[in-house]
Design a protein around this motif. Structure first.
Motif, PDB file in Angstrom:
ATOM      1  N   ALA A 125      28.830  23.854  81.588  1.00 17.44           N
ATOM      2  CA  ALA A 125      29.584  23.908  80.221  1.00 17.44           C
ATOM      3  C   ALA A 125      30.731  22.887  80.165  1.00 17.44           C
ATOM      4  O   ALA A 125      31.676  22.927  80.774  1.00 17.44           O
ATOM      5  CB  ALA A 125      30.226  25.431  79.783  1.00 17.44           C
ATOM      6  N   ARG A 126      30.698  22.308  78.990  1.00 18.55           N
ATOM      7  CA  ARG A 126      31.595  20.967  78.430  1.00 18.55           C
ATOM      8  C   ARG A 126      32.589  21.655  77.583  1.00 18.55           C
ATOM      9  O   ARG A 126      33.674  21.298  77.262  1.00 18.55           O
ATOM     10  CB  ARG A 126      31.023  19.762  78.356  1.00 18.55           C
ATOM     11  CG  ARG A 126      30.382  19.226  79.383  1.00 18.55           C
ATOM     12  CD  ARG A 126      31.112  19.122  80.836  1.00 18.55           C
ATOM     13  NE  ARG A 126      32.435  18.480  80.707  1.00 18.55           N
ATOM     14  CZ  ARG A 126      32.412  17.171  80.706  1.00 18.55           C
ATOM     15  NH1 ARG A 126      31.557  15.923  80.806  1.00 18.55           N
ATOM     16  NH2 ARG A 126      33.749  16.675  80.720  1.00 18.55           N
ATOM     17  N   ASP A 127      31.772  22.308  76.604  1.00 19.58           N
ATOM     18  CA  ASP A 127      32.663  23.124  75.462  1.00 19.58           C
ATOM     19  C   ASP A 127      32.221  24.260  75.228  1.00 19.58           C
ATOM     20  O   ASP A 127      30.892  24.628  75.679  1.00 19.58           O
ATOM     21  CB  ASP A 127      32.332  22.067  74.226  1.00 19.58           C
ATOM     22  CG  ASP A 127      33.690  22.345  73.174  1.00 19.58           C
ATOM     23  OD1 ASP A 127      34.603  23.215  73.435  1.00 19.58           O
ATOM     24  OD2 ASP A 127      33.482  22.185  71.836  1.00 19.58           O
ATOM     25  N   TRP A 128      32.918  25.288  74.513  1.00 17.85           N
ATOM     26  CA  TRP A 128      32.711  26.706  74.420  1.00 17.85           C
ATOM     27  C   TRP A 128      33.315  27.305  73.106  1.00 17.85           C
ATOM     28  O   TRP A 128      34.394  27.366  73.039  1.00 17.85           O
ATOM     29  CB  TRP A 128      33.049  27.415  75.753  1.00 17.85           C
ATOM     30  CG  TRP A 128      32.920  28.920  75.763  1.00 17.85           C
ATOM     31  CD1 TRP A 128      34.020  30.137  75.457  1.00 17.85           C
ATOM     32  CD2 TRP A 128      31.921  29.793  76.200  1.00 17.85           C
ATOM     33  NE1 TRP A 128      33.651  31.066  75.526  1.00 17.85           N
ATOM     34  CE2 TRP A 128      31.981  31.096  76.251  1.00 17.85           C
ATOM     35  CE3 TRP A 128      30.556  29.294  76.891  1.00 17.85           C
ATOM     36  CZ2 TRP A 128      31.274  32.058  76.674  1.00 17.85           C
ATOM     37  CZ3 TRP A 128      29.881  30.341  77.363  1.00 17.85           C
ATOM     38  CH2 TRP A 128      30.126  31.614  77.087  1.00 17.85           C
ATOM     39  N   THR A 143      35.117  12.967  76.145  1.00 11.60           N
ATOM     40  CA  THR A 143      35.034  11.518  76.132  1.00 11.60           C
ATOM     41  C   THR A 143      34.296  10.927  77.110  1.00 11.60           C
ATOM     42  O   THR A 143      33.767  10.009  77.076  1.00 11.60           O
ATOM     43  CB  THR A 143      36.508  10.899  76.127  1.00 11.60           C
ATOM     44  OG1 THR A 143      36.973  11.444  77.257  1.00 11.60           O
ATOM     45  CG2 THR A 143      37.443  11.318  74.812  1.00 11.60           C
ATOM     46  N   ASP A 144      34.246  11.612  78.125  1.00 18.53           N
ATOM     47  CA  ASP A 144      33.332  10.990  79.499  1.00 18.53           C
ATOM     48  C   ASP A 144      31.840  11.808  79.325  1.00 18.53           C
ATOM     49  O   ASP A 144      31.303  11.386  80.594  1.00 18.53           O
ATOM     50  CB  ASP A 144      34.278  11.620  80.776  1.00 18.53           C
ATOM     51  CG  ASP A 144      33.966  13.182  80.895  1.00 18.53           C
ATOM     52  OD1 ASP A 144      34.127  13.851  79.953  1.00 18.53           O
ATOM     53  OD2 ASP A 144      34.534  13.349  81.920  1.00 18.53           O
ATOM     54  N   ALA A 145      31.422  12.294  78.446  1.00 19.21           N
ATOM     55  CA  ALA A 145      30.240  12.843  78.434  1.00 19.21           C
ATOM     56  C   ALA A 145      29.137  11.861  78.046  1.00 19.21           C
ATOM     57  O   ALA A 145      29.656  10.957  77.267  1.00 19.21           O
ATOM     58  CB  ALA A 145      30.045  14.038  77.464  1.00 19.21           C
ATOM     59  N   LEU A 160      29.413  13.106  64.570  1.00 18.19           N
ATOM     60  CA  LEU A 160      30.350  12.447  64.055  1.00 18.19           C
ATOM     61  C   LEU A 160      31.422  12.186  64.839  1.00 18.19           C
ATOM     62  O   LEU A 160      32.221  13.121  65.394  1.00 18.19           O
ATOM     63  CB  LEU A 160      30.880  13.071  62.640  1.00 18.19           C
ATOM     64  CG  LEU A 160      30.099  13.544  61.560  1.00 18.19           C
ATOM     65  CD1 LEU A 160      30.613  14.305  60.528  1.00 18.19           C
ATOM     66  CD2 LEU A 160      29.444  12.278  60.914  1.00 18.19           C
ATOM     67  N   ALA A 161      31.405  11.046  65.514  1.00 21.28           N
ATOM     68  CA  ALA A 161      32.621  10.590  66.497  1.00 21.28           C
ATOM     69  C   ALA A 161      32.443  11.574  67.688  1.00 21.28           C
ATOM     70  O   ALA A 161      31.126  11.500  68.295  1.00 21.28           O
ATOM     71  CB  ALA A 161      34.195  10.693  65.861  1.00 21.28           C
ATOM     72  N   ASP A 162      33.268  12.471  67.973  1.00 23.50           N
ATOM     73  CA  ASP A 162      33.142  13.199  69.191  1.00 23.50           C
ATOM     74  C   ASP A 162      32.932  14.762  68.971  1.00 23.50           C
ATOM     75  O   ASP A 162      33.158  15.630  69.405  1.00 23.50           O
ATOM     76  CB  ASP A 162      34.642  13.281  69.866  1.00 23.50           C
ATOM     77  CG  ASP A 162      35.919  13.754  69.292  1.00 23.50           C
ATOM     78  OD1 ASP A 162      35.620  13.871  68.118  1.00 23.50           O
ATOM     79  OD2 ASP A 162      36.770  14.188  69.853  1.00 23.50           O
TER      80      ASP A 162
END
Length: 257
Positions: free
Chosen positions: A202-205, A227-229, A155-157
């Motif tokens: 890792a981009r989020d954790w 946003t850049d992924a 859902l969106a980001d």
């Protein structure tokens, strides 16, 4: 903190041919359960500001693209303590520095450095052949815990997940969003002028939830997609860690899109 050179043998192409057979991710569903054997989690603590890190990044990239997801789960965590040299690593987080310090303290070490590897929560300093043997020994062990990831529609980001975990020991479930195929043109610091390539970053954790021994628990969590992924290059990594810092089981699931 200090550099620790990568042992030359760790870059041997022979290792990658022998460690684990390639397993294509195509066809995997949006849900996955951990295997009945133990899968190994290999964490790399790295930084774009560290001149001795690119060989280790290359090693992890080869593992990320050429290993069976049911046997080995690679995870690159970029630390922020090299940013003072003039280049701010866009993948770095103080969360990852804090985790490195926690794991090092559990190993009775007062020093953190890059690049540094941890295998199932234990510091690893050996050669490639030793790593191959260590992973094989882990894979031969029956699973001490189980984890299941079920991805829901993006859902969106936001990437919603349902995570189920069970273990004979009390533990904590961690979930990370990783990305493949990353490229950075470094303009300052020890790697100034270099173009660096990264995978399994890792981009989020999230420390998703903790649970008691011998009790299955399910929780809904949400990861944030940067946003850049590139969504096609994203993978969810989940693992269960006991109170001593030992990783009991791990899993990786390519993001459905």
């Amino acid at each position: 903190m200090k550099h620790r050179p990568i042992i030359a043998a760790m870059l041997s192409a022979l290792f990658f041919a022998q460690l684990i057979p390639y397993s294509a991710w195509a066809g995997e569903m949006c849900s996955k359960s951990s295997p009945t054997h133990s899968a190994a989690l290999l964490e790399l603590y790295s930084s774009e500001g560290c001149s001795s890190c690119p060989p280790a990044d290359k090693l992890l990239s080869q593992l990320a693209t050429g290993s069976d997801a049911n046997l080995l789960v690679p995870l690159a965590l970029h630390v922020d303590y090299w940013d003072y040299l003039g280049w701010q690593d866009r993948f770095a987080s103080s969360q990852f520095t804090a985790r490195q310090r926690t794991l090092s303290a559990a190993a009775h070490s007062n020093t953190i450095y890059t690049p540094e590897f941890f295998l199932n929560g234990q510091e690893f300093r050996g050669s490639m052949s030793e790593l191959r043997d260590a992973v094989a020994r882990i894979n031969q062990q029956p699973a001490k815990a189980s984890i299941k990831l079920n991805q829901e529609p993006i859902l969106a980001d936001k990437l919603p997940l349902t995570v189920t975990a069970n273990s004979s020991q009390a533990g904590t479930v961690y979930v990370a969003l990783t990305e493949q195929g990353l490229v950075s043109k470094v303009k300052a610091g020890e790697n100034g002028g270099a173009t660096l390539h990264h995978d399994a970053v890792a981009r989020d954790w999230l420390a998703a939830f903790s649970f008691p021994a011998n009790k299955s628990m399910t929780s809904k969590v949400t990861l944030t997609i940067p946003t850049d992924a590139v969504v096609a290059n994203l993978t969810v990594v989940g693992f269960i860690q006991d109170q001593s810092g030992t990783v009991l089981q791990s899993i990786r699931l390519p993001v459905c899109h």
